[in-house]
Design a protein around this motif. Structure first.
Motif, PDB file in Angstrom:
ATOM      1  N   GLY A  66       0.819  -1.211   0.000  1.00  0.00           N
ATOM      2  CA  GLY A  66       0.000   0.000   0.000  1.00  0.00           C
ATOM      3  C   GLY A  66       0.850   1.258   0.000  1.00  0.00           C
ATOM      4  N   TRP A  67       0.268   2.351   0.434  1.00  0.00           N
ATOM      5  CA  TRP A  67       0.949   3.640   0.414  1.00  0.00           C
ATOM      6  C   TRP A  67       1.802   3.813   1.666  1.00  0.00           C
ATOM      7  CZ3 TRP A  67       0.831   6.486  -3.887  1.00  0.00           C
ATOM      8  CH2 TRP A  67      -0.232   6.305  -4.777  1.00  0.00           C
ATOM      9  N   SER A  68       2.971   4.422   1.470  1.00  0.00           N
ATOM     10  CA  SER A  68       3.833   4.744   2.613  1.00  0.00           C
ATOM     11  C   SER A  68       4.479   6.103   2.375  1.00  0.00           C
ATOM     12  CB  SER A  68       4.912   3.680   2.803  1.00  0.00           C
ATOM     13  OG  SER A  68       5.720   3.568   1.643  1.00  0.00           O
ATOM     14  N   PRO A  69       4.634   6.890   3.448  1.00  0.00           N
ATOM     15  CA  PRO A  69       5.201   8.234   3.289  1.00  0.00           C
ATOM     16  C   PRO A  69       6.709   8.185   3.035  1.00  0.00           C
ATOM     17  CG  PRO A  69       4.779   7.794   5.607  1.00  0.00           C
ATOM     18  CD  PRO A  69       4.230   6.626   4.844  1.00  0.00           C
ATOM     19  N   VAL A  70       7.136   8.961   2.048  1.00  0.00           N
ATOM     20  CA  VAL A  70       8.566   9.105   1.760  1.00  0.00           C
ATOM     21  C   VAL A  70       9.108  10.350   2.451  1.00  0.00           C
ATOM     22  CG1 VAL A  70      10.285   9.391  -0.063  1.00  0.00           C
ATOM     23  CG2 VAL A  70       8.268   7.961  -0.454  1.00  0.00           C
ATOM     24  N   GLN A  78      11.405  11.852   5.416  1.00  0.00           N
ATOM     25  CA  GLN A  78      12.244  12.997   5.078  1.00  0.00           C
ATOM     26  C   GLN A  78      11.471  14.303   5.274  1.00  0.00           C
ATOM     27  OE1 GLN A  78      15.593  13.166   3.861  1.00  0.00           O
ATOM     28  NE2 GLN A  78      15.624  11.045   4.594  1.00  0.00           N
ATOM     29  N   VAL A  79      12.176  15.330   5.725  1.00  0.00           N
ATOM     30  CA  VAL A  79      11.601  16.668   5.878  1.00  0.00           C
ATOM     31  C   VAL A  79      12.209  17.559   4.803  1.00  0.00           C
ATOM     32  CG1 VAL A  79      11.357  18.667   7.399  1.00  0.00           C
ATOM     33  CG2 VAL A  79      11.252  16.347   8.348  1.00  0.00           C
ATOM     34  N   TRP A  80      11.326  18.174   3.994  1.00  0.00           N
ATOM     35  CA  TRP A  80      11.776  19.023   2.888  1.00  0.00           C
ATOM     36  C   TRP A  80      11.192  20.436   3.044  1.00  0.00           C
ATOM     37  CZ3 TRP A  80       9.550  14.357   0.136  1.00  0.00           C
ATOM     38  CH2 TRP A  80      10.527  13.352  -0.054  1.00  0.00           C
ATOM     39  N   PRO A  81      11.842  21.305   3.812  1.00  0.00           N
ATOM     40  CA  PRO A  81      11.332  22.675   3.995  1.00  0.00           C
ATOM     41  C   PRO A  81      11.720  23.588   2.840  1.00  0.00           C
ATOM     42  CG  PRO A  81      13.295  22.363   5.301  1.00  0.00           C
ATOM     43  CD  PRO A  81      13.046  21.059   4.603  1.00  0.00           C
ATOM     44  N   THR A  82      10.959  24.644   2.686  1.00  0.00           N
ATOM     45  CA  THR A  82      11.294  25.673   1.696  1.00  0.00           C
ATOM     46  C   THR A  82      12.242  26.697   2.294  1.00  0.00           C
ATOM     47  OG1 THR A  82       9.157  25.403   0.616  1.00  0.00           O
ATOM     48  CG2 THR A  82      10.333  27.475   0.199  1.00  0.00           C
ATOM     49  N   HIS A  83      11.988  27.110   3.527  1.00  0.00           N
ATOM     50  CA  HIS A  83      12.796  28.144   4.178  1.00  0.00           C
ATOM     51  C   HIS A  83      13.798  27.527   5.150  1.00  0.00           C
ATOM     52  CE1 HIS A  83       9.971  30.823   2.389  1.00  0.00           C
ATOM     53  NE2 HIS A  83       8.984  30.585   3.246  1.00  0.00           N
ATOM     54  N   THR A  87      15.110  14.379   8.993  1.00  0.00           N
ATOM     55  CA  THR A  87      13.952  13.501   9.046  1.00  0.00           C
ATOM     56  C   THR A  87      13.067  13.901  10.226  1.00  0.00           C
ATOM     57  OG1 THR A  87      15.061  11.918  10.489  1.00  0.00           O
ATOM     58  CG2 THR A  87      15.270  11.563   8.099  1.00  0.00           C
ATOM     59  N   ILE A  88      11.888  13.357  10.254  1.00  0.00           N
ATOM     60  CA  ILE A  88      10.997  13.597  11.397  1.00  0.00           C
ATOM     61  C   ILE A  88      11.679  13.138  12.689  1.00  0.00           C
ATOM     62  CG2 ILE A  88       8.853  12.842  12.508  1.00  0.00           C
ATOM     63  CD1 ILE A  88       8.323  14.954  10.444  1.00  0.00           C
ATOM     64  N   GLY A  89      12.353  12.003  12.646  1.00  0.00           N
ATOM     65  CA  GLY A  89      13.025  11.501  13.836  1.00  0.00           C
ATOM     66  C   GLY A  89      14.107  12.424  14.333  1.00  0.00           C
ATOM     67  N   ARG A  90      14.893  12.978  13.422  1.00  0.00           N
ATOM     68  CA  ARG A  90      15.941  13.910  13.842  1.00  0.00           C
ATOM     69  C   ARG A  90      15.341  15.171  14.422  1.00  0.00           C
ATOM     70  NH1 ARG A  90      18.726  18.336  12.817  1.00  0.00           N
ATOM     71  NH2 ARG A  90      20.971  18.336  13.260  1.00  0.00           N
ATOM     72  N   GLU A  91      14.292  15.676  13.790  1.00  0.00           N
ATOM     73  CA  GLU A  91      13.658  16.886  14.301  1.00  0.00           C
ATOM     74  C   GLU A  91      13.028  16.638  15.663  1.00  0.00           C
ATOM     75  OE1 GLU A  91      14.127  19.864  12.949  1.00  0.00           O
ATOM     76  OE2 GLU A  91      15.394  18.692  11.588  1.00  0.00           O
ATOM     77  N   ARG A  92      12.544  15.448  15.887  1.00  0.00           N
ATOM     78  CA  ARG A  92      11.957  15.120  17.172  1.00  0.00           C
ATOM     79  C   ARG A  92      13.006  15.248  18.289  1.00  0.00           C
ATOM     80  NH1 ARG A  92       7.394  12.232  17.250  1.00  0.00           N
ATOM     81  NH2 ARG A  92       7.923  11.093  15.350  1.00  0.00           N
ATOM     82  N   GLU A  93      14.252  14.943  17.947  1.00  0.00           N
ATOM     83  CA  GLU A  93      15.330  15.004  18.927  1.00  0.00           C
ATOM     84  C   GLU A  93      15.942  16.391  19.059  1.00  0.00           C
ATOM     85  OE1 GLU A  93      18.199  12.156  17.679  1.00  0.00           O
ATOM     86  OE2 GLU A  93      16.958  10.407  18.174  1.00  0.00           O
ATOM     87  N   ALA A  94      15.970  17.161  17.959  1.00  0.00           N
ATOM     88  CA  ALA A  94      16.764  18.382  17.939  1.00  0.00           C
ATOM     89  C   ALA A  94      15.974  19.677  17.843  1.00  0.00           C
ATOM     90  CB  ALA A  94      17.754  18.321  16.760  1.00  0.00           C
ATOM     91  N   ASN A  95      14.744  19.626  17.371  1.00  0.00           N
ATOM     92  CA  ASN A  95      14.019  20.865  17.080  1.00  0.00           C
ATOM     93  C   ASN A  95      13.282  21.360  18.327  1.00  0.00           C
ATOM     94  OD1 ASN A  95      12.245  22.880  15.988  1.00  0.00           O
ATOM     95  ND2 ASN A  95      12.513  21.920  13.978  1.00  0.00           N
ATOM     96  N   PRO A  96      13.518  22.600  18.750  1.00  0.00           N
ATOM     97  CA  PRO A  96      12.835  23.126  19.943  1.00  0.00           C
ATOM     98  C   PRO A  96      11.326  23.015  19.882  1.00  0.00           C
ATOM     99  CG  PRO A  96      14.608  24.600  19.278  1.00  0.00           C
ATOM    100  CD  PRO A  96      14.487  23.567  18.199  1.00  0.00           C
ATOM    101  N   VAL A  97      10.732  23.126  18.704  1.00  0.00           N
ATOM    102  CA  VAL A  97       9.274  23.083  18.619  1.00  0.00           C
ATOM    103  C   VAL A  97       8.729  21.723  19.060  1.00  0.00           C
ATOM    104  CG1 VAL A  97       9.044  22.304  16.206  1.00  0.00           C
ATOM    105  CG2 VAL A  97       7.312  23.809  17.197  1.00  0.00           C
ATOM    106  N   LEU A  98       9.546  20.686  18.933  1.00  0.00           N
ATOM    107  CA  LEU A  98       9.118  19.348  19.331  1.00  0.00           C
ATOM    108  C   LEU A  98       9.658  18.941  20.700  1.00  0.00           C
ATOM    109  CD1 LEU A  98       9.496  17.512  15.901  1.00  0.00           C
ATOM    110  CD2 LEU A  98       7.427  18.477  16.937  1.00  0.00           C
ATOM    111  N   ARG A  99      10.397  19.830  21.339  1.00  0.00           N
ATOM    112  CA  ARG A  99      10.979  19.536  22.647  1.00  0.00           C
ATOM    113  C   ARG A  99      10.426  20.433  23.754  1.00  0.00           C
ATOM    114  NH1 ARG A  99      15.353  16.366  22.730  1.00  0.00           N
ATOM    115  NH2 ARG A  99      16.117  17.346  24.634  1.00  0.00           N
ATOM    116  N   LEU A 100       9.886  21.585  23.362  1.00  0.00           N
ATOM    117  CA  LEU A 100       9.395  22.543  24.354  1.00  0.00           C
ATOM    118  C   LEU A 100       7.879  22.503  24.466  1.00  0.00           C
ATOM    119  CD1 LEU A 100      11.546  25.680  23.365  1.00  0.00           C
ATOM    120  CD2 LEU A 100      12.040  24.000  25.167  1.00  0.00           C
TER     121      LEU A 100
END
Length: 466
Positions: free
Chosen positions: A129-133, A180-185, A202-215
């Protein structure tokens, strides 16, 4: 065939566009206005563009989405809630858009950078089936940061910051860590609340490093609002253009100006911009010009400094450099320079008296000058002018310096104290631009063409640093 995602980098503005394909058809996300780059890439990949997608109505660059959709026959996906002056395929949260047989897009509402911002999950079909890339996050979840939330006005900033926090959490909850995370800015763009220090994520890396997902939400909002600094004045014009729909670009050569015409344009109050490296500008230039070299973010600072609509003439060593500058300028909505000239100061100044030099120095020379022992050929340092942005100033500055951010300088020249002005930024690019403005106003000036992080070691007293 597996999905292939190609990055189209616009480093001068700190943005990325994307072309994702299955080898036959392609979707383009957040294209810049000079769409020939996209068409060339699609041709090189041997794919047909069937969908053009906007994550949001941009403020930092004029979109090429409408024109790309027109010339390619692609569907143009824009948020249904955005009020625009052109036909589009309206998209809302939860919509699924097939892209060929093996790819699809899923729209996810991710308000924060704007009220109607959408992210797009790229799914690939497989045996199970479908899976997110990956996910095209625009100005929502960036590498280690988020898009800024104050571009729609101060009254909305706090609310949008809260929405930005919720939107990032929604993406993290929706998608697996390997997505994978593909931002424009976020690569130097003033649309980002912070800057990227990695090339991919990736989402996993951002989960560990991004303040928006840690605060927690309150802490994130407080931190985000405290970190917001000034952004370019031309953003106000770009947003209007994108909502109306940008016209096609014209990158053909513009009218050539001779030495007499250049002087007439300067006398008329027009902007004549020297695109050469600042060292070449300092060695000799046409009096009355402004230094904004192509080796730096020329279009950002020009668009920020000028009164919108003021005619701009470009000076460069070669026609190719003028063409590069034209391309940079159409991206921010300066469509056609008034004129151009190539060569050097000898060709641009009809009279040797119209040629001018700028003196260059470094921080050791400033330390010596402030101690009363200026190196040979350099005057006393009566005034030290810092033209960096407020956040940079607050992080540490030269003791006793005067602070006037470069974007404010044209309107605040009279505030610079009398005497010889030694002007600096963080490296020399903005300082040279500021020095050209000061010299045009009749001030005696020295450019500190040096990195500010060398100042303390050179003996320059600093305050506000850790």
């Amino acid at each position: 065939m597996a999905v292939e995602v190609s990055v189209i980098e616009t480093s001068s503005l700190g943005d990325r566009s994307y072309l994702a394909s299955d080898g036959r058809v392609a979707v383009v996300v957040d294209p810049q206005r000079d769409i020939d780059r996209v068409l060339h890439l699609a041709g090189d990949r041997g794919v047909r563009v069937t969908h053009v997608v906007e994550t949001h109505l941009h403020n930092d660059y004029v979109s090429g989405g409408l024109e790309l959709a027109r010339v390619s026959g692609a569907a143009y996906l824009v948020a249904a809630a955005d009020e625009v002056g052109f036909d589009r395929t309206p998209v809302a949260d939860g919509d699924e858009v097939p892209v060929g047989d093996t790819l699809r897009l899923r729209a996810v509402a991710t308000a924060g950078h704007t009220f109607h911002h959408l992210s797009y999950v790229l799914d690939e079909a497989g045996d199970d089936g479908w899976s997110p890339v990956g996910v095209f996050t625009g100005g929502s979840l960036l590498f280690g940061s988020t898009g800024r939330t104050d571009l729609l006005g101060r009254r909305h900033t706090r609310e949008l910051a809260r929405r930005q926090h919720a939107s990032a959490r929604r993406l993290a909850d929706l998608l697996p860590d390997g997505t994978q995370v593909w931002p424009t800015h976020g690569f130097g763009s003033f649309c980002a609340a912070g800057q990227a220090d990695v090339a991919e994520s990736t989402i996993g890396r951002e989960r560990e490093a991004n303040p928006v997902l840690r605060l927690a939400a309150d802490e994130f909002v407080t931190q985000t609002l405290a970190g917001l600094d000034a952004y370019p004045a031309y953003y106000a014009h770009v947003g209007v253009v994108n909502a109306a729909g940008a016209a096609p670009v014209d990158l053909t050569p513009v009218t050539r100006a001779d030495a007499g015409q250049l002087r007439e344009r300067i006398a008329a109050g027009e902007w004549v911009v020297d695109l050469r490296h600042r060292k070449a500008y300092a060695a000799a230039h046409l009096a009355g010009t402004v230094s904004l070299g192509l080796d730096g973010p020329m279009s950002t600072w020009l668009g920020w400094l000028i009164d919108w609509g003021t005619p701009v003439t470009l000076l460069a060593e070669t026609p190719d450099q003028v063409a590069d500058a034209q391309r940079e300028l159409v991206r921010i909505g300066i469509d056609r320079p008034a004129a151009q000239a190539t060569g050097g100061a000898d060709e641009w100044a009809a009279d040797p008296a119209q040629r001018r030099e700028l003196r260059l120095a470094d921080f050791p020379a400033l330390a010596a000058a402030r101690a009363g022992a200026a190196p040979a050929g350099l005057p006393a340092a009566d005034v030290v002018l810092d033209v960096r942005l407020p956040s940079e100033w607050k992080a540490g500055h030269v003791d006793g310096a005067v602070h006037v951010p470069l974007p404010d300088l044209p309107a605040r020249l009279a505030e610079v104290p009398p005497g010889v002005v030694w002007v600096h930024c963080s490296s020399g690019y903005r300082a040279t631009a500021a020095a050209s403005l000061l010299a045009n106003a009749g001030r005696e000036v020295v450019v500190i063409d040096d990195r500010l992080d060398r100042a303390a070691a050179a003996g320059v007293a600093m305050v506000g640093t850790d």
